[in-house]
Design an enzyme around this catalytic site. Structure first.
Site, mmCIF file in Angstrom:
data_model
loop_
_atom_site.group_PDB
_atom_site.id
_atom_site.type_symbol
_atom_site.label_atom_id
_atom_site.label_comp_id
_atom_site.label_asym_id
_atom_site.label_seq_id
_atom_site.Cartn_x
_atom_site.Cartn_y
_atom_site.Cartn_z
ATOM 1 C CG HIS A 287 2.981 -2.812 0.956
ATOM 2 N ND1 HIS A 287 1.545 -2.366 1.386
ATOM 3 C CD2 HIS A 287 3.403 -1.794 0.338
ATOM 4 C CE1 HIS A 287 0.727 -2.077 0.500
ATOM 5 N NE2 HIS A 287 1.209 -2.240 -0.713
ATOM 6 C CG HIS B 108 5.158 -0.295 -4.552
ATOM 7 N ND1 HIS B 108 4.158 -1.176 -4.580
ATOM 8 C CD2 HIS B 108 4.768 0.044 -2.720
ATOM 9 C CE1 HIS B 108 3.182 -1.673 -4.222
ATOM 10 N NE2 HIS B 108 3.126 -0.729 -3.212
ATOM 11 C CG LEU B 109 11.808 -3.870 -3.787
ATOM 12 C CD1 LEU B 109 12.915 -4.926 -4.604
ATOM 13 C CD2 LEU B 109 12.767 -2.317 -3.589
ATOM 14 C CG ASN C 130 2.483 -1.519 -7.938
ATOM 15 O OD1 ASN C 130 3.739 -2.206 -7.211
ATOM 16 N ND2 ASN C 130 1.375 -0.892 -7.278
ATOM 17 C CG HIS D 23 -5.697 -1.562 -2.999
ATOM 18 N ND1 HIS D 23 -4.315 -1.228 -2.357
ATOM 19 C CD2 HIS D 23 -6.160 -0.856 -2.853
ATOM 20 C CE1 HIS D 23 -5.059 0.526 -3.359
ATOM 21 N NE2 HIS D 23 -5.566 0.146 -3.451
ATOM 22 C CG HIS E 291 -1.914 -0.215 2.184
ATOM 23 N ND1 HIS E 291 -3.600 0.023 1.887
ATOM 24 C CD2 HIS E 291 -1.886 0.098 1.013
ATOM 25 C CE1 HIS E 291 -3.772 -0.144 1.018
ATOM 26 N NE2 HIS E 291 -2.456 -0.256 0.126
ATOM 27 C CG ASP F 104 2.338 1.531 0.478
ATOM 28 O OD1 ASP F 104 2.760 1.195 -0.809
ATOM 29 O OD2 ASP F 104 0.749 2.231 0.392
#
Length: 433
Positions: free
Chosen positions: A60, A62-63, A94, A180, A233, A306
């Site tokens: 999990h 976010h790049l 996202n 989510h 999460h 996350d």
């Protein structure tokens, strides 16, 4: 070229392996593990006093690229990963545009290959453009190699649509929906957990029920469709109870928890302000205790960071305006060793299970074991390394953290991906801070 890691404590719970040994790498694979390996044609690395583990896998992350490169890029995020002992990440969708088609998946894969730090597995969207109005082209994403699908950052709020999506995913072998889970009308406008701290500050808050209602819905839809469901999460004791209910009924439901939900409470808002603003919000001491126990017993399967980087200027805009998110790739292992393993709340074997072998198993990925013949994805730890978290040293573009200044004991000192040394003593080769 061959590399021989000599004299370290080789530790692989999946193979009941724990003892001093040498490990030989040939090209991109583990060739042998033995008490003594003699070789004349290998680079010898003395790891006496260090621990050799399967590389960590973070499902999990976010790049931010494409679309939000001011926050993070695939290159900076994957450099941060190997700095933290992580050899593979799953990239959440996202981004702008989101990866709801094979071309967008290829873009991420090509960028990751060009960066050359760690493995990146793109997660496809559940809905078209991540807008929740209609399903994404799940078939073409699956054909492109995607096995995990999510609209993370928001739920698919329309229950009928989410059921239809799950019904389709249930037809694809090994496909999993990452949910989510959030009841948006309950969480709307909330800045932190609804409890003593929010009342003290007089701020709009997010009740625990905003998550548990979402978790209950998602579990029931998974039960109705037979789809594999992974709960992202988790943050509340109530969610853990619902997860236990699903497991008792044999439903294919797994779950993850973040280091910050394990180690921090909503009290952190009083100290760190918006640096501790996350979604779902930090909860109570009781929630932390239940999450830790669920992780220890295996009810919660996975730790995932996350990792959600933002510009410092965004976080400094104040609690109401600041976006949610904490950069976690470079702090996860030292914080988990210090806060859980060293305190007897989680064994080292369990840490490897939940942050390496189980993530690999969930998505069918290489890694998670030091089996000869397997890809040489390896983390080397120094359990005696002491220091303090310094965000200015991060390779991530998000050089801030509510954990800044926290002392740690134990952390990664080398990361090897596909037989190549990517990080040594905190230096990521080929990357800029």
């Amino acid at each position: 070229m061959r590399i021989c890691l000599k004299g370290g404590r080789v530790f692989d719970p999946e193979r009941s392996l724990d003892g001093q040994a040498d490990l030989l790498i040939k090209k991109d694979r583990i060739e042998a593990i033995a008490p003594q390996i003699k070789t004349d044609d290998a680079l010898i690395i003395d790891l006496a006093g260090k621990m050799v583990l399967p590389g960590f896998i973070d499902l999990h992350v976010h790049l931010r690229e494409p679309g939000f490169e001011d926050k993070e890029t695939i290159a900076s995020g994957t450099a941060a990963a190997v700095a933290g002992g992580i050899t593979a990440v799953a990239a959440m969708p996202n981004t702008k545009p989101p990866p709801d088609n094979p071309a967008a998946i290829r873009f991420i894969e090509e960028k990751a290959a060009a960066a050359g730090f760690c493995r990146v597995y793109p997660i496809g969207t559940l809905s078209h453009q991540r807008k929740g109005g209609k399903a994404a082209d799940l078939a073409s994403l699956y054909e492109a190699g995607v096995r995990a699908f999510s609209d993370d950052g928001a739920p698919v709020a329309n229950s009928r649509l989410f059921k239809e999506i799950l019904q389709e995913l249930a037809r694809y072998p090994d496909a999993v929906a990452i949910a989510h889970s959030e009841e948006l009308p309950l969480s709307a406008g909330g800045l932190l957990h609804e409890g003593a701290v929010s009342r003290r500050l007089g701020l709009p808050a997010v009740p625990a029920a905003a998550e548990t209602i979402g978790v209950a819905r998602d579990i029931l839809l998974a039960a109705a469709t037979g789809a594999r469901l992974h709960l992202a999460h988790l943050s509340t004791a109530g969610s853990v109870e619902l997860l236990a209910w699903a497991r008792e009924r044999g439903l294919p439901v797994t779950a993850e928890v973040t280091p910050h939900h394990l180690l921090l409470t909503d009290e952190e808002i009083l100290r760190s302000g918006a640096l501790a603003k996350v979604n779902p919000p930090l909860r109570t001491e009781d929630d932390c205790r239940v999450l830790q126990e669920a992780l220890r017993t295996g009810l919660i399967d996975i730790i995932a960071t996350d990792h959600a980087p933002h510009r410092l200027s965004e976080k400094e805009a104040g609690l109401e305006e600041a976006p949610c998110g904490i950069a976690g790739l470079e702090t996860a292992v030292p914080l988990l060793l210090t806060g859980l393993v060293n305190r007897g709340k989680l064994s080292l074997a369990d840490l490897v299970r939940v942050y390496s072998s189980r993530p690999a198993e969930l998505l069918g990925l290489p890694g998670g074991s030091l089996q000869p013949g397997a890809k040489a994805d390896i983390a080397v730890l120094d359990l005696e390394a002491a220091g303090k978290i310094d965000p200015q040293s991060f390779y991530s573009r998000a050089k801030h953290s509510p954990f800044a200044g926290c002392s740690y004991l134990g952390g990664p000192v080398m990361t090897i991906v596909e037989g190549k040394i990517k990080m040594e003593q905190g230096i990521v080769y080929g990357a800029n801070r």
